[in-house]
Structures are given as structure tokens and as C-alpha cells.
Design an enzyme around this catalytic site. Structure first.
Site, PDB file in Angstrom:
ATOM      1  N   HIS A  77      10.255 141.813 -26.701  1.00  0.00           N
ATOM      2  CA  HIS A  77      11.542 141.267 -26.980  1.00  0.00           C
ATOM      3  C   HIS A  77      11.310 139.815 -27.860  1.00  0.00           C
ATOM      4  O   HIS A  77      12.146 139.356 -28.650  1.00  0.00           O
ATOM      5  CB  HIS A  77      12.240 140.617 -25.803  1.00  0.00           C
ATOM      6  CG  HIS A  77      12.582 141.716 -24.981  1.00  0.00           C
ATOM      7  ND1 HIS A  77      11.585 142.335 -24.022  1.00  0.00           N
ATOM      8  CD2 HIS A  77      14.057 142.146 -24.699  1.00  0.00           C
ATOM      9  CE1 HIS A  77      12.635 143.194 -23.477  1.00  0.00           C
ATOM     10  NE2 HIS A  77      13.745 143.447 -23.784  1.00  0.00           N
ATOM     11  N   GLU A 136       3.800 133.179 -16.959  1.00  0.00           N
ATOM     12  CA  GLU A 136       4.911 132.131 -17.783  1.00  0.00           C
ATOM     13  C   GLU A 136       4.825 130.976 -17.106  1.00  0.00           C
ATOM     14  O   GLU A 136       5.306 129.925 -17.662  1.00  0.00           O
ATOM     15  CB  GLU A 136       6.127 132.980 -17.494  1.00  0.00           C
ATOM     16  CG  GLU A 136       6.210 134.289 -18.728  1.00  0.00           C
ATOM     17  CD  GLU A 136       5.494 135.514 -18.111  1.00  0.00           C
ATOM     18  OE1 GLU A 136       4.937 135.245 -17.013  1.00  0.00           O
ATOM     19  OE2 GLU A 136       5.721 136.368 -18.783  1.00  0.00           O
ATOM     20  N   GLY A 169       8.154 118.218  -6.321  1.00  0.00           N
ATOM     21  CA  GLY A 169       7.044 118.297  -5.297  1.00  0.00           C
ATOM     22  C   GLY A 169       6.390 119.696  -5.391  1.00  0.00           C
ATOM     23  O   GLY A 169       5.741 119.834  -4.415  1.00  0.00           O
TER      24      GLY A 169
END
Ligand SMILES: Cc1ncc(C[n+]2csc(CCOP(=O)(O)OP(=O)(O)O)c2C)c(N)n1
Length: 556
Positions: free
Chosen positions: A29, A50, A418
Site C-alpha cells: 500500500h 511498526e 507508562g
């Protein structure tokens, strides 16, 4: 008339905005973007997951105080990146996330990597999220996204880019690139607020300045130092603002948690000037432990919604911290200020006494290495100007005890989300932001495992990050929590995995450290080699960092 792809228009706009590096992971894509970036000489530092690309864009943005860009493919590429988007959102980090998406013409066809509404998912965790559907509108909307991300209060934005919008051909002459993309938002404080703030500070017996992330974001270092020195007021900081006043400055008191050492009667701050501070996690919520309830608070914040949100303020100033300090200085320079040597001495004495309490750990001669010994040796052997990324939980709490810095923006660690496991990603971005600076990534053994394959990214892109794994064979903060509330230890132990061997197998230097005396020389040679490294340091799981004791006190 020449024609260009939509992807080319995106990249031209990024180049016009001064984007120099992108972090991403390929998918079909995104192919037009990968090709156009190469044509424009904008490197894409490609990661193995990612989430690391997203975190790297955050690390770049936080280290440089400019836009970071992450490029992730449709469907799983986008979903893998969500933790980074949420992290950037809560921390107000200006990152442009570009996500691929299925072609518009394939809507509702059960096609590949589609069928989820990426914009809807991103909307509650971004400053702005939008799908671009008209190729000729790409330059305008990419520029709009960049402005939205970088204008105060900054934050992440997501642009969803359908594949057929990116591959569409557009007449080059029919679109123009935006000329001016950057906007600077620097709200000035009202004059009456400046007088009131100075009046409150003048009347204080034990004033403190709190420098938060917003003080670093507004580049308030120089006026902060002059103002603190002129008024003789001690300064505490959060992590991002660490180094705005050098750690060895006689007015520097430490990170916010060190305010807990001013607990005795007659030692509690009575007027607090909070600059770019969002009260919450790092000031121990609404509790009285760090910032006394009785203290009068002056809160200077770019986002008016943060003012008084958690702590009652005497004076709220919705303005830029640097502008405010400069305005305060214009008046303060012309005035005489009370002498505060006693108060300054008390703050420094609290600091020294904390160090004396911790120093007993340094006496240990036999393995296992005490975590305080490990962080002390690390800080002692760091090259000048090292940029630190600190992950894990107890690991970074230990580091907070000893971290020293002369330069701001050099301590990148947890924000409000966190999330453990961001370290390697953030370090990739920080090293890409400053290729010449030494970068240390301190990680727990749990944290480093989340994105272990990123050692390959460090090796392939020759990013000489030195990763120190604080290996206590445990998710220690979790294990200690179980112990603290009297529960059996369940699901929080790890093995003595050979992280250094894994890193070596992925092309980095790897070394196991069992004796404290080995750590300094190993660090020095790792930094000198300019190769990525993993030092796997076996430490004792027993001791609790003092900060954890403080945080844990709520659960007792
Ligand atoms: C992504 C994520 N998963 C789980 C947690 C819950 N958690 C908080 S601290 C912690 C332990 C961290 O262990 P490690 O990275 O080994 O660091 P240490 O405490 O041992 O220094 C965990 C699992 C979290 N904060 N973030």
C-alpha cells in the site's frame, strides 16, 4: 503536462516542510511513498515492527523538538503502531503517522488488510485523524496535518492514505505545494499575571520552581536559569525538562519525586511556580506528598484545560513557559530579591542525605550486582553529551537516583501511558536525530523483549546505540507489587535469557556482565567502538528503588 503520483505529492510536501528522516515498515500500500522518498533523498529507517517505527518517530521528535514521521501499512501495520500513537497523544509529541489503507474503490469488499476504520480508531488518541480521498488535496492536507501536530499544544496526527489515492496520477501544474507550513504559537502572559506571580514569589519562605515537559518544549532553559538564580529559587524537573538546569547546579533539587525528601515540618515548599507541568502521574496525582496542599501554586501552561485540572491553583497563566519567564525577568531584573541561602542549603542537604542513604549499596563486593551499583557505574562511565533513553520500570527508577545531565532534552523516558517496551524504538529515533551523539538505552529484561528484533535495525542502519539490559530475571516492578500486597509471586518471573547473544546474532556486539568491575570498561569500549551493543547485566532482584517505595505507599 507532466503527471505525478499522489505519493509523490505527499513526499514533496514533507520535503517542503523540512522532513529529513522517516521511520517505517513497508507494505504494498505504501510503495509509491517508498519510491518517492528514495527519489527525494529522504531515508526511511525501516524497523522490524511498526510499534518501533512509531516509537522511533517519537524519539526523533522528542530529541529534536521537531516533527517525527512514521509510515505504516494498512491494517496490521496500523494496529501494530497504536501503542505509539497513544503514547505520543498522552505526551503531546508532534508525530505525523501516515497509514496506508485499502483503495477507495475496494470499500466493503472484504479485501486485504482492510475492513477496519483506521481513522475512527485513531481519533480518540490523536490530535487530528483524517482520511484523504482526493489526490489533488494531498499537499494541502499534509501541510494542515503538520501544522496541527506542531502548533502548541503539540500532538500526534494520523493521515489515512488509500492506495488508489497514492497511486493516482495528478497533473503537476494543477496543484501547488504550500509555501509556509510551520506556524509558531507562543502565547504571551497578561501583564497583571506577571505582577501577581512575582508578588507571590516575593512573599514566599520556601518557593520552588517546577520545570515540566512544557518548559523543555518551549526551550525555556536560558530564562529559567536566570530567573532561578536571580530569585534564588530551587528548581525541580520532570524527565523531559531534566538538564534545563544542569544537574550539578547549586539550585537543582532533582526530579519531581525528590520533593518527597522535603517532608519534614518547616521544609515544605509554600509557593510553587509550575512551568509547563501537567499535574498527575509525575507529581503523584492529587496527593500531598510532593506538592503540599497548603502550597500556593502558580501554573503556567500552554493548554488552558490543564490549569487547575487536578490541583487548585492560586494563579493560572495560559501561556508559553519561555515567554512567561522572559516577561517575569523583565520585571524581576529591576527588583531586589530576598536572600534565600538557608532554604537553598536545606534543599541541597536533602539531596545529599538521599545520596548518603543509597550509597551503602555501593559497598557490595560480590555478585549479584546491586541495581544502584549498576546505575552508578553507568552514569560514571557515560561519555559527555550522552542522550539517555530509559525503559523498564524499576530500571529507570534506579537511574533517576543518579542521573546527571548538563544538557536538556537528553533524558527520554516514560510518559503518562507508562508502556514498557518502547526503549529500542525511541533509541532508534534519538540516534537518528543525533547520529554523532552517544545514545544509551537502559532497559529492563522484560522491556527489551518486546522489540528484541530491533537489534537488527540498529545493526542494519549502523545506529551505535548502547543498550544496557538490567537483567533481574523478573518483571521486577510487577513482582515487587505482588510481594508488597502480600500475594504469591505469579507470572512475573523471567529466565536468565542470553539477550547479549540474541543481539550478537542480529549483528550487534553482545556481552554478559556479572561483576560490577566489568561494567565500566565494557561501557567505555562499547561507546568507543561506535557499533550497536547489548550489555546484559545480571543484577539482584531483591532491592526496591526508593521511588517505587514512594509510589507503592498508596497501596499499603
Ligand atoms: C506494555 C506494558 N505491559 C505491561 C505493563 C505492566 N508493567 C508495569 S511495570 C512492569 C515490569 C517491567 O519489567 P522490566 O521491563 O523487566 O523492568 P524492571 O521493573 O525489572 O526494571 C510491567 C509488566 C506495562 N506498563 N506496559
Amino acid at each position: 503536462m507532466a503527471q505525478v503520483t499522489g505519493g509523490e505529492l505527499v513526499v514533496r510536501t514533507l520535503a517542503a516542510a523540512g522532513v529529513r528522516k522517516i521511520f517505517g515498515l513497508h507494505g504494498a500500500h505504501l510503495e509509491t511513498l517508498f519510491q518517492s522518498c528514495a527519489a527525494h533523498g529522504i531515508p526511511i529507517i525501516d524497523t522490524r515492527h511498526e510499534v518501533a517505527a512509531g516509537h522511533a518517530a517519537e524519539g526523533y521528535a522528542r530529541a529534536r523538538r521537531e516533527l517525527g514521521v512514521a509510515l505504516v501499512t494498512a491494517g496490521p501495520g496500523f494496529t501494530n503502531c497504536i501503542t505509539s500513537l497513544a503514547n505520543a497523544y498522552l505526551d503531546r509529541t508532534p508525530v505525523l503517522y501516515l497509514s496506508g489503507a485499502a483503495a477507495l474503490r475496494d470499500a466493503e469488499t472484504n479485501t486485504l488488510q482492510a475492513g477496519i476504520d483506521q481513522v475512527a480508531i485513531a481519533r480518540p488518541i490523536s490530535k487530528w485523524a483524517h482520511a484523504i480521498t482526493v489526490p489533488s488535496q494531498l499537499p494541502r492536507l499534509v501541510a494542515h496535518a503538520i501544522r496541527t501536530a506542531t502548533a502548541a499544544p503539540t500532538g500526534p496526527v494520523l493521515l489515512d492514505l488509500p492506495m488508489d489515492v497514492l497511486t493516482a496520477l495528478v497533473d503537476e501544474d494543477a496543484v501547488s505545494l504550500p509555501h509556509s507550513i510551520a506556524v509558531e504559537v507562543r502565547a504571551a502572559p497578561p501583564a497583571h499575571a506577571i505582577d501577581e506571580a512575582l508578588e507571590l514569589l516575593r512573599g514566599a519562605a520556601r518557593p520552588v520552581l517546577l520545570a515540566g515537559a512544557g518548559a523543555w518544549q518551549s526551550d525555556a532553559g536560558a530564562p529559567l536559569r536566570e530567573f532561578a538564580e536571580r530569585l534564588g529559587v530551587p528548581v525541580f524537573s520532570d524527565f523531559q525538562a531534566h538538564g534545563l538546569l544542569p544537574s550539578d547546579h547549586p539550585l537543582y533539587g532533582g526530579t519531581f519525586h525528590k520533593l518527597a525528601d522535603l517532608a519534614s515540618p518547616g521544609m515544605r515548599p509554600d509557593v510553587v511556580l509550575a512551568l509547563g507541568v501537567r499535574f498527575g502521574l509525575f507529581t503523584l496525582g492529587a496527593s500531598d506528598r510532593l506538592v503540599p496542599t497548603a502550597a500556593r501554586i502558580i501554573q503556567v501552561e500552554v493548554d488552558p484545560r490543564e490549569i487547575g485540572k487536578l490541583r487548585e491553583v492560586t494563579l493560572g497563566i495560559a501561556a508559553d513557559p519561555r515567554e512567561t519567564l522572559e516577561a517575569l525577568l523583565v520585571r524581576a531584573r529591576a527588583q531586589r530579591w530576598p536572600e534565600r541561602a538557608g532554604w537553598q542549603h536545606a534543599v541541597q542537604e536533602a539531596r545529599r542525605s538521599r545520596q548518603r542513604r543509597a550509597a551503602a549499596a555501593l559497598e557490595r563486593r560480590q555478585p549479584p550486582i546491586h541495581p544502584y551499583q549498576a546505575v552508578s557505574a553507568i552514569v560514571e562511565h557515560l561519555p559527555d553529551e550522552t542522550l539517555i533513553v530509559a525503559d523498564g520500570a524499576e530500571s529507570y527508577h534506579w537511574l533517576n537516583e543518579v542521573v546527571r545531565q548538563r544538557q536538556p532534552g537528553s533524558y527520554i523516558t516514560h510518559g503518562f501511558l507508562g508502556a514498557v517496551g518502547f526503549g529500542l524504538g525511541l533509541a532508534i529515533g534519538a540516534q537518528a536525530a543525533y547520529p554523532e551523539r552517544p545514545v544509551l538505552c537502559l532497559a529492563g529484561d522484560g522491556a527489551v523483549g518486546f522489540t528484541l528484533a530491533e537489534f537488527d535495525t540498529l545493526a542494519r542502519h549502523r545506529l551505535p546505540v548502547v543498550v544496557v539490559v538490567m537483567n533481574n530475571r523478573s518483571w521486577a516492578a510487577s513482582q515487587h507489587f505482588q510481594e508488597m500486597i502480600g500475594n504469591p509471586v505469579r507470572g512475573t518471573r523471567l529466565s536468565d535469557a542470553r539477550y547479549h547473544d540474541a543481539a550478537a546474532a542480529l549483528g550487534c556486539h553482545g556481552q554478559l556482565i556479572r561483576e560490577i568491575g566489568e561494567l565500566g570498561p565494557a561501557l567505555r569500549s562499547a561507546f568507543a567502538s561506535r557499533r550497536p551493543a547489548c550489555l546484559n547485566v545480571e543484577i539482584d532482584v531483591g532491592p526496591w528503588p526508593p521511588e517505587l517505595e514512594l509510589l507503592a505507599s498508596r497501596h499499603r
